[in-house]
Design a protein around this motif. Structure first.
Motif, PDB file in Angstrom:
ATOM      1  N   ILE A   1       0.834  -1.204   0.000  1.00 25.47           N
ATOM      2  CA  ILE A   1       0.000   0.000   0.000  1.00 25.47           C
ATOM      3  C   ILE A   1       0.865   1.250   0.000  1.00 25.47           C
ATOM      4  N   ALA A   2       1.878   1.268   0.881  1.00 24.66           N
ATOM      5  CA  ALA A   2       2.780   2.421   0.968  1.00 24.66           C
ATOM      6  C   ALA A   2       3.503   2.651  -0.352  1.00 24.66           C
TER       7      ALA A   2
ATOM      8  N   TYR B   1       9.404   2.416   6.237  1.00 23.70           N
ATOM      9  CA  TYR B   1      10.287   1.494   5.510  1.00 23.70           C
ATOM     10  C   TYR B   1      10.360   1.885   4.032  1.00 23.70           C
ATOM     11  N   GLN B   2       9.206   2.133   3.417  1.00 26.24           N
ATOM     12  CA  GLN B   2       9.184   2.485   2.000  1.00 26.24           C
ATOM     13  C   GLN B   2       9.753   3.877   1.743  1.00 26.24           C
ATOM     14  N   MET B   3       9.605   4.782   2.689  1.00 24.03           N
ATOM     15  CA  MET B   3      10.216   6.107   2.534  1.00 24.03           C
ATOM     16  C   MET B   3      11.738   5.983   2.481  1.00 24.03           C
ATOM     17  N   ARG B   4      12.281   5.085   3.296  1.00 21.18           N
ATOM     18  CA  ARG B   4      13.742   4.860   3.266  1.00 21.18           C
ATOM     19  C   ARG B   4      14.159   4.161   1.970  1.00 21.18           C
ATOM     20  N   LYS B   5      13.386   3.148   1.579  1.00 19.21           N
ATOM     21  CA  LYS B   5      13.764   2.330   0.432  1.00 19.21           C
ATOM     22  C   LYS B   5      13.576   3.049  -0.897  1.00 19.21           C
ATOM     23  N   ILE B   6      12.437   3.726  -1.069  1.00 20.53           N
ATOM     24  CA  ILE B   6      12.106   4.336  -2.357  1.00 20.53           C
ATOM     25  C   ILE B   6      12.582   5.781  -2.457  1.00 20.53           C
TER      26      ILE B   6
ATOM     27  N   HIS C   1      14.623   7.274  -0.134  1.00 24.52           N
ATOM     28  CA  HIS C   1      15.921   7.445   0.548  1.00 24.52           C
ATOM     29  C   HIS C   1      15.856   8.583   1.576  1.00 24.52           C
ATOM     30  N   ILE C   2      14.711   8.623   2.276  1.00 22.31           N
ATOM     31  CA  ILE C   2      14.483   9.662   3.281  1.00 22.31           C
ATOM     32  C   ILE C   2      14.261   9.020   4.637  1.00 22.31           C
ATOM     33  N   GLU C   3      14.993   9.489   5.629  1.00 21.46           N
ATOM     34  CA  GLU C   3      14.801   9.060   7.014  1.00 21.46           C
ATOM     35  C   GLU C   3      13.848  10.063   7.657  1.00 21.46           C
ATOM     36  N   THR C   4      12.668   9.600   7.998  1.00 20.71           N
ATOM     37  CA  THR C   4      11.658  10.527   8.518  1.00 20.71           C
ATOM     38  C   THR C   4      10.823   9.849   9.586  1.00 20.71           C
ATOM     39  N   CYS C   5       9.714  10.497   9.972  1.00 20.00           N
ATOM     40  CA  CYS C   5       8.877   9.957  11.045  1.00 20.00           C
ATOM     41  C   CYS C   5       7.417  10.291  10.765  1.00 20.00           C
ATOM     42  N   ALA C   6       6.529   9.659  11.509  1.00 20.46           N
ATOM     43  CA  ALA C   6       5.114  10.022  11.440  1.00 20.46           C
ATOM     44  C   ALA C   6       4.931  11.364  12.143  1.00 20.46           C
ATOM     45  N   ASN C   7       4.013  12.186  11.602  1.00 17.03           N
ATOM     46  CA  ASN C   7       3.791  13.503  12.201  1.00 17.03           C
ATOM     47  C   ASN C   7       2.461  13.547  12.954  1.00 17.03           C
ATOM     48  N   VAL C   8       2.118  14.712  13.453  1.00 19.52           N
ATOM     49  CA  VAL C   8       0.941  14.879  14.318  1.00 19.52           C
ATOM     50  C   VAL C   8      -0.348  14.436  13.633  1.00 19.52           C
ATOM     51  N   ASP C   9      -0.403  14.523  12.294  1.00 19.71           N
ATOM     52  CA  ASP C   9      -1.635  14.205  11.583  1.00 19.71           C
ATOM     53  C   ASP C   9      -1.884  12.705  11.451  1.00 19.71           C
ATOM     54  N   PHE C  10      -0.852  11.884  11.661  1.00 17.28           N
ATOM     55  CA  PHE C  10      -0.988  10.456  11.412  1.00 17.28           C
ATOM     56  C   PHE C  10      -2.056   9.828  12.303  1.00 17.28           C
TER      57      PHE C  10
END
Length: 419
Positions: A287-288, A350-355, A357-366
């Motif tokens: 899905i991601a 995981y997909q943000m890192r793989k596709i 190449h960004i190291e990030t996090c979930a934000n307040v809206d999640f």
């Protein structure tokens, strides 16, 4: 004369070559090349920490949200038993110190007493609640006998009046009936809002506490967020506070700012509809991947609720809401849905890192949209509730800027048109 046709024939006239931004060293979006914000002001109200810069190098750190020197986790932990966390936060932001218990109770009474929605026009037709609230705030100018007073004390009192009345403006238009006072004068703003939305007091202590927490987390987010900066830009002209708060509401209405929680909620509804409730890692990663490849939902290539301009390792607001959601989901029998969101968060990162190449996090809206849904609150109220809470921060920044920065904010543009 067909103006639309003329405009479409010449639509390229305003198209600017993206390479010119670098050529003329223009900071598009007021962002530096490394993604950090251009420094345009000083504040003592709140701080958003997601990285540190040492010797010109940006290093990511665990996220922190600080109100007047206090970490948001600490403030959330030390709320009073009366569920007056939002009132405590508003007092702290506006007056610069934590209230004593007596001051907190008196401030709460002042808000309840000051609120006035007697002049609300619920017959005014608009498809968006934020537009309706903007109009109601601007109407206060006409009712004020001295609306352009530039003393800080008068601006503060007008700001408190707006803050106290905002929930009644919002809920009067939402319910399509004039609500000119709070039904539970001995209860906090959050509990009154929940009571009006539900039409009764059939809610649990946990539900009231979580809505109070959400208002605390939305109260401010530094001086650089778009709606607060809009408010500050307007404040620098010396105009009245009603115009400044109304402008900030207009900014918040934009889907790239306050409306993201609605997009996140809609995305999850689409996931549940097509894939059901699942924690299967392969399915959630699929899905991601589809979202990032513009093959699912709104085909925008975005995973809503993932990523932030400042936070990278963690968003402290997200962590607090996630913990609250888990408790509320357990109370509501919605743990399967919560586990799906929790598992999808991991799959998305995981997909943000793989596709990407960004190291990030979930934000307040999640998780915030899910929290509002568990509370029985409709999507049309998500962003207005955000704006209602953020008004406390807008008032604080308005006063700080009128006191300290009397320069008109006027940045420059580089002309790249024809000679």
């Amino acid at each position: 004369m067909n103006l639309k046709e003329i405009y479409l024939e010449n639509e390229t006239i305003n198209r600017i070559d993206p390479s010119l931004y670098g050529k003329y060293h223009v900071k598009a979006g007021l962002r530096n090349e490394n993604g950090t914000g251009v420094k345009v002001g000083l504040t003592k109200i709140s701080d958003v920490v997601g990285y540190k810069v040492e010797h010109g190098k940006k290093t990511h750190v665990q996220g922190r949200l600080v109100y007047r020197g206090y970490d948001i986790e600490e403030l959330a932990q030390h709320r009073s038993k009366e569920n007056l966390g939002f009132e405590m936060t508003a007092f702290l932001l506006i007056f610069g110190k934590l209230p004593t218990h007596r001051q907190l109770l008196d401030f709460h009474k002042e808000l309840i007493k000051t609120a006035d929605a007697s002049q609300v026009d619920i017959q005014y037709k608009t498809s968006n609640l934020l537009n309706a609230i903007q109009i109601e705030v601007l109407k206060l100018y006409g009712d004020d006998q001295d609306p352009d007073s530039d003393t800080l004390e008068q601006r503060m009192l007008k700001g408190i009046y707006i803050l106290a009345s905002m929930p009644l403006f919002m809920l009067s238009h939402y319910k399509k009936e004039k609500i000119d006072k709070y039904p539970l004068p001995d209860k906090g703003i959050a509990e009154n809002v929940l009571c009006i939305i539900r039409g009764n007091t059939h809610y649990s202590d946990l539900e009231a506490s979580i809505l109070d927490l959400l208002f605390m987390l939305h109260a401010d987010h530094g001086g650089g967020n778009n709606s607060t900066f809009t408010n500050v830009v307007m404040s620098s002209t010396g105009t009245d506070i009603y115009s400044c708060i109304s402008a900030a509401l207009g900014s918040l209405k934009g889907p790239r700012h306050g409306g993201a929680n609605i997009k996140t909620s809609a995305m999850f509804n689409a996931i549940f509809e097509e894939y059901g409730v699942t924690t299967d890692e392969k399915i959630l990663r699929k899905i991601a991947k589809r979202l990032l490849e513009k093959d699912f939902f709104d085909h925008a290539g975005l995973i809503y609720g993932i990523g932030h301009a400042i936070y990278t390792k963690s968003d402290p607001r997200c962590q607090l809401i996630k913990t609250a959601c888990k408790s509320l989901a357990r109370e509501k029998g919605k743990m399967d849905e919560f586990r799906t969101l929790e598992a999808f968060e991991k799959a998305a990162l995981y997909q943000m890192r793989k596709i990407k190449h960004i190291e990030t996090c979930a934000n307040v809206d999640f998780y915030s949209g899910f929290a509002y849904s568990l509370l029985g609150i409709e999507e049309s109220l998500f962003t207005p509730l955000f704006g209602m809470a953020r008004t406390s921060g807008w008032v604080a920044h308005h006063l700080e800027n009128r006191q300290n920065n009397r320069k008109l904010i006027r940045p420059a543009n580089v002309y790249v048109g024809d000679e």
